[in-house]
Design a protein around this motif. Structure first.
Motif, mmCIF file in Angstrom:
data_model
loop_
_atom_site.group_PDB
_atom_site.id
_atom_site.type_symbol
_atom_site.label_atom_id
_atom_site.label_comp_id
_atom_site.label_asym_id
_atom_site.label_seq_id
_atom_site.Cartn_x
_atom_site.Cartn_y
_atom_site.Cartn_z
ATOM 1 N N HIS A 1 9.230 5.083 4.427
ATOM 2 C CA HIS A 1 7.934 5.735 4.621
ATOM 3 C C HIS A 1 7.620 5.813 6.111
ATOM 4 O O HIS A 1 8.010 4.919 6.890
ATOM 5 N N PRO A 2 6.936 6.859 6.574
ATOM 6 C CA PRO A 2 6.634 6.988 8.015
ATOM 7 C C PRO A 2 5.976 5.751 8.620
ATOM 8 O O PRO A 2 6.240 5.413 9.784
ATOM 9 N N LYS A 3 5.128 5.049 7.886
ATOM 10 C CA LYS A 3 4.464 3.866 8.436
ATOM 11 C C LYS A 3 5.467 2.754 8.729
ATOM 12 O O LYS A 3 5.396 2.095 9.772
ATOM 13 N N ILE A 4 6.407 2.533 7.803
ATOM 14 C CA ILE A 4 7.411 1.493 8.012
ATOM 15 C C ILE A 4 8.406 1.936 9.086
ATOM 16 O O ILE A 4 8.855 1.125 9.907
ATOM 17 N N PHE B 1 10.519 13.953 2.201
ATOM 18 C CA PHE B 1 11.559 13.767 3.207
ATOM 19 C C PHE B 1 11.987 15.129 3.755
ATOM 20 O O PHE B 1 13.136 15.322 4.148
ATOM 21 N N GLU B 2 11.076 16.055 3.766
ATOM 22 C CA GLU B 2 11.372 17.408 4.227
ATOM 23 C C GLU B 2 11.846 17.381 5.669
ATOM 24 O O GLU B 2 11.268 16.694 6.524
ATOM 25 N N ASP C 1 0.835 -1.205 0.000
ATOM 26 C CA ASP C 1 0.000 0.000 0.000
ATOM 27 C C ASP C 1 0.873 1.260 0.000
ATOM 28 O O ASP C 1 0.542 2.256 -0.654
ATOM 29 N N VAL C 2 1.985 1.200 0.745
ATOM 30 C CA VAL C 2 2.910 2.337 0.788
ATOM 31 C C VAL C 2 3.503 2.593 -0.604
ATOM 32 O O VAL C 2 3.580 3.742 -1.065
ATOM 33 N N LEU C 3 3.922 1.524 -1.304
ATOM 34 C CA LEU C 3 4.490 1.688 -2.641
ATOM 35 C C LEU C 3 3.454 2.258 -3.608
ATOM 36 O O LEU C 3 3.769 3.113 -4.442
ATOM 37 N N ASP D 1 21.074 15.938 13.669
ATOM 38 C CA ASP D 1 20.751 14.646 14.265
ATOM 39 C C ASP D 1 20.159 13.791 13.150
ATOM 40 O O ASP D 1 19.193 14.190 12.498
ATOM 41 N N LEU D 2 20.725 12.625 12.923
ATOM 42 C CA LEU D 2 20.339 11.812 11.776
ATOM 43 C C LEU D 2 18.983 11.147 11.967
ATOM 44 O O LEU D 2 18.665 10.641 13.054
ATOM 45 N N ASP D 3 18.189 11.137 10.904
ATOM 46 C CA ASP D 3 16.920 10.405 10.866
ATOM 47 C C ASP D 3 17.060 9.073 10.146
ATOM 48 O O ASP D 3 16.340 8.121 10.458
ATOM 49 N N PHE D 4 17.977 9.011 9.152
ATOM 50 C CA PHE D 4 18.181 7.786 8.388
ATOM 51 C C PHE D 4 19.673 7.566 8.191
ATOM 52 O O PHE D 4 20.437 8.516 7.990
#
Length: 570
Positions: free
Chosen positions: A270-273, A32-33, A20-22, A124-127
């Motif tokens: 994605h935020p959900k994953i 990715f703001e 669904d995300v894809l 600060d890293l997010d990914f």
């Protein structure tokens, strides 16, 4: 999802969420703001490079590492940012050797250090996307060498250290509610291909992070999303296998382009994953059924043998057809269809503006008589000399970031690397074309770019100041004058009457001047007189826009006596 047995099992609900995300990304994209990302392994034609394009399109701030920090690499990343960078996105490229522990520590410090006077980022890293790898094909267990060890250090040991340094920085700053999602590059190749050094061992070792997330103390700072990357065509690691990709798909395996695999990986961010990964590690199987081929090494060997056999058959058929054609049509007919090597030639164009016709200017008739044409200055042409040569070559660099074959030829002539020759060479052969200015050996058009481009780039544009172009001015030895006061009378010295009068005028009572018996004059500086003594200082302005090294006005036909009367810039 991990079952109670400790094995990973298929979860239809989570797979449906991912699909669904894809689908959502296909329709509305993904933002990715304000997300900070660290990426390693983003070389040309890699999966990481395609992921980078997606992140920049979504507005992310990305730090990319490269082991080849040179002009070519910078232009490559600059081109990516110019094409894909969205509003708010940032791309920072830094030199990095993932085989070096010092570089690992320095990289994380550069990202996290927020001290006021430092030039570091304070992010600060997010990914974290640690995709750095090096190929190690052709090494069985009897051939494990230093390169195999280096690859293992890069893909496993220092990857662990990198994550550890990030965890430490987050803990020092108390960032317990902002864990960084680590997209862990896994592989279904657990020795299936063989002859790949310690590659399989490196990938298997990373799988321990799924258990460490539960058993160690860093789960509040890092989350783990493992992606089992399947057969991806066109990457540096898989180039040697591209030829059999079509045959592999016929065996039931799905292979991917770099764009397809990058899209799948971006879906895991994605935020959900990402939210799911904060509750438990996520394992994404993107291998396309890789594991279902028994004896993969034998299958690829059979495919290669089949391709070689088909190629040999086609060569034999082509050779036989050629002989038949020659027998029927004769040698002359055969020559008409034989291939010929075409040497590329430069195509210099000098277009002039197209003049308007009388009919096109007719609507402007009402302006006749508005001005006195005898008092109007009309500029019919102009010339440009700039750090990149002339207007045409400057535009090539500004628009495309490199010189064309024609641009290289023009600059090589401007800078004195080549000259035009029409006559007999040293071997008495008649020749008309370009020759090397030093050796006077012939130079083909197509050779100019490969032979002289590096020299042209080093000696054009904004660059370190070259003293030979600026009358000997060297910023490392910038001349200065220091005023000194002498503390005792100096020995006299002889000079002319005019010079003696000048010294007396400037120093008055602090200098003695007299005429000698032979008509010469002597000067002696007395205590308290001042002298200006030259010295040199290292200046901090070392870069400037300068005309190309070797530029010579006489090449344009300007007489030497006129050129010698003014400075080069004039």
């Amino acid at each position: 999802r991990k079952a109670q047995t400790g094995e990973w099992e298929f979860n239809s609900r989570l797979t449906g969420m991912y699909l669904d995300v894809l689908t959502e990304m296909c329709g509305g994209g993904q933002t990715f703001e304000n997300k900070n990302v660290l990426m390693t392994g983003c070389g040309k034609d890699s999966i990481g490079a395609e992921v980078l394009k997606g992140l920049l399109s979504g507005g992310a701030k990305v730090v990319v590492t490269t082991s080849r920090y040179n002009r070519e690499a910078m232009l490559y990343y600059q081109g990516i940012y110019q094409e894909y960078g969205a509003r708010g996105s940032t791309l920072i490229v830094v030199p990095f050797n993932q085989g070096s522990l010092q570089d690992v520590k320095s990289l994380v410090e550069f990202i996290y250090d927020d001290s006021p006077r430092s030039e570091n980022l304070g992010w600060d890293l997010d990914f974290v996307i640690p995709f750095a790898a090096i190929p190690v094909q052709g090494r069985e267990i009897t051939d494990i060498d230093s390169r195999s060890e280096l690859a293992h250090r890069i893909m496993m040991t220092n990857l662990m250290r990198l994550l550890g340094e990030i965890k430490t920085r987050k803990a020092e700053r108390g960032y317990e509610t902002r864990p960084a999602q680590v997209i862990l590059p896994l592989s279904p190749n657990h020795g299936l291909f063989g002859s790949d050094g310690l590659y399989s061992e490196s990938k298997i070792a990373l799988e321990t992070l799924f258990n460490r997330w539960y058993s160690e103390s860093w789960s509040a700072y890092l989350t783990i999303t493992g992606t089992v990357i399947g057969w991806t065509r066109g990457t540096g690691l898989m180039n040697v296998n591209n030829i059999v990709a079509e045959g592999i798909e016929k065996l039931g395996v799905r292979t991917f382009s770099t764009q397809e695999m990058a899209f799948n990986i971006l879906g895991l961010m994605h935020p959900k994953i990402s939210a799911l990964a904060q509750t438990e590690p996520v394992w994404a199987d993107l291998n396309g059924g890789f594991q279902f081929i028994p004896d993969l090494n034998e299958a690829t060997a059979r495919l290669r043998a089949s391709i070689r056999e088909a190629s040999e058959v086609k060569k034999a058929v082509a050779a036989d057809s050629s002989l038949d054609f020659k027998a029927v049509r004769g040698a002359q007919g055969e020559r008409m269809h034989s291939s010929r090597a075409i040497r590329p030639r430069a195509n210099h164009r000098f277009p002039f503006p197209q003049l308007s016709t009388y009919e096109q200017l007719e609507p402007l008739r009402h302006l006749q008589g508005m001005v006195d044409l005898e008092k109007v200055v009309v500029v019919t042409g102009y010339g440009e000399v700039n750090p990149h040569g002339n207007a045409e070559t400057r535009w090539e660099m500004e628009a495309f970031g490199e010189f064309s074959l024609e641009g290289c030829i023009e600059l090589a002539w401007i800078m004195g690397y080549i000259k035009h020759f029409n006559g007999r060479l040293k071997n008495k052969q008649l020749y008309s074309g370009w020759v090397d200015a030093k050796t006077e050996e012939p130079v083909e058009d197509r050779e100019v770019k490969t032979r002289y481009e590096a020299q042209i780039l080093d000696n054009t544009g904004i660059r370190l100041i070259e003293p030979s172009l600026l009358g000997g001015y060297d910023p490392n030895k910038k001349p200065m004058m220091r005023e000194l006061q002498i503390e005792h009378d100096m020995e006299p010295f002889e000079t002319t009457a005019e010079e003696a009068a000048g010294f007396k005028l400037r120093n008055d009572g602090q200098v003695d001047v007299w005429e000698n018996a032979d008509g010469s004059w002597s000067v002696r500086f007395l205590k308290g007189a001042t002298l200006m003594v030259p010295k040199a200082l290292r200046f901090d302005r070392l870069v400037a826009a300068q005309i190309p090294t070797g530029w010579e006005p006489t090449r344009y036909g300007i007489p030497k006596d006129i050129a010698d009367q003014v400075d080069p810039i004039t």
